[in-house]
Scaffold this motif. Structure first.
Motif, short mmCIF file in Angstrom:
data_model
loop_
_atom_site.label_atom_id
_atom_site.label_comp_id
_atom_site.label_asym_id
_atom_site.label_seq_id
_atom_site.Cartn_x
_atom_site.Cartn_y
_atom_site.Cartn_z
N PRO A 30 0.80 -1.23 0.00
CA PRO A 30 0.00 0.00 0.00
C PRO A 30 0.84 1.28 0.00
N PHE A 31 2.07 1.21 0.43
CA PHE A 31 2.92 2.40 0.40
C PHE A 31 3.27 2.83 -1.02
N LEU A 32 3.06 1.95 -1.98
CA LEU A 32 3.30 2.30 -3.37
C LEU A 32 2.30 3.32 -3.89
N ILE A 33 1.25 3.59 -3.13
CA ILE A 33 0.30 4.64 -3.50
C ILE A 33 1.01 6.00 -3.48
N ALA A 92 8.95 6.84 -6.35
CA ALA A 92 10.16 7.50 -6.86
C ALA A 92 11.41 6.89 -6.24
N LEU A 93 11.35 6.58 -4.95
CA LEU A 93 12.47 5.93 -4.28
C LEU A 93 12.76 4.58 -4.92
N MET A 94 11.74 3.79 -5.13
CA MET A 94 11.94 2.47 -5.72
C MET A 94 12.48 2.56 -7.14
N ARG A 95 12.00 3.53 -7.90
CA ARG A 95 12.47 3.68 -9.29
C ARG A 95 13.92 4.18 -9.34
N ALA A 96 14.36 4.86 -8.30
CA ALA A 96 15.73 5.39 -8.28
C ALA A 96 16.76 4.31 -7.96
N LEU A 97 16.30 3.21 -7.42
CA LEU A 97 17.21 2.12 -7.06
C LEU A 97 17.45 1.20 -8.25
N PRO A 98 18.56 0.46 -8.23
CA PRO A 98 18.82 -0.46 -9.34
C PRO A 98 17.77 -1.57 -9.41
N PRO A 99 17.38 -2.01 -10.55
CA PRO A 99 17.68 -1.46 -11.87
C PRO A 99 16.90 -0.17 -12.09
N LEU A 122 10.23 -0.20 -11.36
CA LEU A 122 9.60 -0.21 -10.05
C LEU A 122 9.55 -1.61 -9.41
N VAL A 123 9.02 -2.59 -10.11
CA VAL A 123 8.76 -3.89 -9.50
C VAL A 123 10.05 -4.60 -9.07
N PRO A 124 11.07 -4.71 -9.93
CA PRO A 124 12.29 -5.40 -9.46
C PRO A 124 12.94 -4.70 -8.27
N TYR A 146 11.40 -2.83 -6.00
CA TYR A 146 10.54 -3.03 -4.84
C TYR A 146 10.73 -4.42 -4.25
N VAL A 147 10.74 -5.43 -5.09
CA VAL A 147 10.93 -6.80 -4.61
C VAL A 147 12.30 -6.94 -3.97
N GLY A 148 13.33 -6.35 -4.58
CA GLY A 148 14.67 -6.41 -4.02
C GLY A 148 14.75 -5.76 -2.64
N VAL A 149 14.12 -4.61 -2.49
CA VAL A 149 14.12 -3.92 -1.19
C VAL A 149 13.35 -4.75 -0.16
N ALA A 150 12.20 -5.29 -0.55
CA ALA A 150 11.41 -6.10 0.37
C ALA A 150 12.20 -7.32 0.84
N LEU A 151 12.92 -7.95 -0.08
CA LEU A 151 13.76 -9.10 0.30
C LEU A 151 14.93 -8.66 1.17
N ALA A 152 15.55 -7.54 0.83
CA ALA A 152 16.70 -7.05 1.61
C ALA A 152 16.29 -6.70 3.04
N LEU A 153 15.10 -6.12 3.20
CA LEU A 153 14.65 -5.76 4.55
C LEU A 153 14.33 -6.98 5.40
N SER A 154 14.12 -8.13 4.78
CA SER A 154 13.85 -9.34 5.56
C SER A 154 15.12 -10.01 6.06
N VAL A 155 16.27 -9.58 5.56
CA VAL A 155 17.54 -10.22 5.94
C VAL A 155 17.81 -10.17 7.44
N PRO A 156 17.61 -9.04 8.15
CA PRO A 156 17.87 -9.06 9.60
C PRO A 156 17.03 -10.11 10.34
N TYR A 157 15.81 -10.30 9.91
CA TYR A 157 14.94 -11.30 10.54
C TYR A 157 15.45 -12.71 10.24
N LEU A 158 15.82 -12.95 9.00
CA LEU A 158 16.33 -14.28 8.62
C LEU A 158 17.62 -14.60 9.36
#
Length: 161
Positions: A33-36, A42-49, A53-55, A57-69
């Motif tokens: 929902p934050f993608l609204i 804009a933040l997600m589009r500024a990140l690689p690639p 947007l979608v790649p 966003y998915v990369g950031v979501a996966l990266a943020l789960s690393v501390p929990y894993l």
């Protein structure tokens, strides 16, 4: 005989990959929902690639789960499963992971990225940008912590697992 062994190894690796990626993907879905917000996109589009947007966003979501894993893996590897050890470890992981995501994420996005030349906020990284980033970080932290806390409560009950 070598083919079934190879297939079994491949299936094992695929299951491992799925179990590692699943928490980040589920948290990312619940975080969407934050993608609204145009600034968040804009933040997600500024990140690689860059510009996609979608790649990103998915990369950031996966990266943020690393501390929990990492916390779960350390708990399972280093803490005795008998007694409240794993339960305590999962609660500590939820708290530490939440702190890293809720504080570190917004700081990296609003301070670190612009210093690295990734200028994504056309409004100048003001209070409203920080509010959006902190809200997104807190929401991700809560979404990622819920299964860990539920598991910890289940392990702490009489009879445990």
């Amino acid at each position: 005989m070598a083919i079934p062994s190879l297939v079994g190894d491949a299936v094992g690796w695929l299951w491992t990959l799925a179990l590692v990626a699943l928490p980040g993907l589920v948290a990312g879905l619940l975080w969407s929902p934050f993608l609204i917000a145009a600034r968040f996109r804009a933040l997600m589009r500024a990140l690689p690639p860059r510009g996609r947007l979608v790649p990103s966003y998915v990369g950031v979501a996966l990266a943020l789960s690393v501390p929990y894993l990492v916390g779960v893996l350390l708990t399972v590897a280093l803490v005795d499963a008998a007694g409240p050890g794993w339960s305590d470890g999962f609660i500590e992981t939820a708290l530490a992971g939440g702190g890293i995501v809720a504080i570190g994420g917004p700081t990296v996005a609003a301070v670190g990225l612009p210093r690295l030349g990734v200028d994504w906020d056309s409004t100048g990284y003001g209070v409203s940008t920080w509010a959006l980033l902190v809200a997104a970080g807190l929401w991700y932290a809560v979404v990622a912590a819920v299964p860990l806390v539920a598991l910890a409560v289940g392990l702490a009950l009489p009879g445990g697992y």
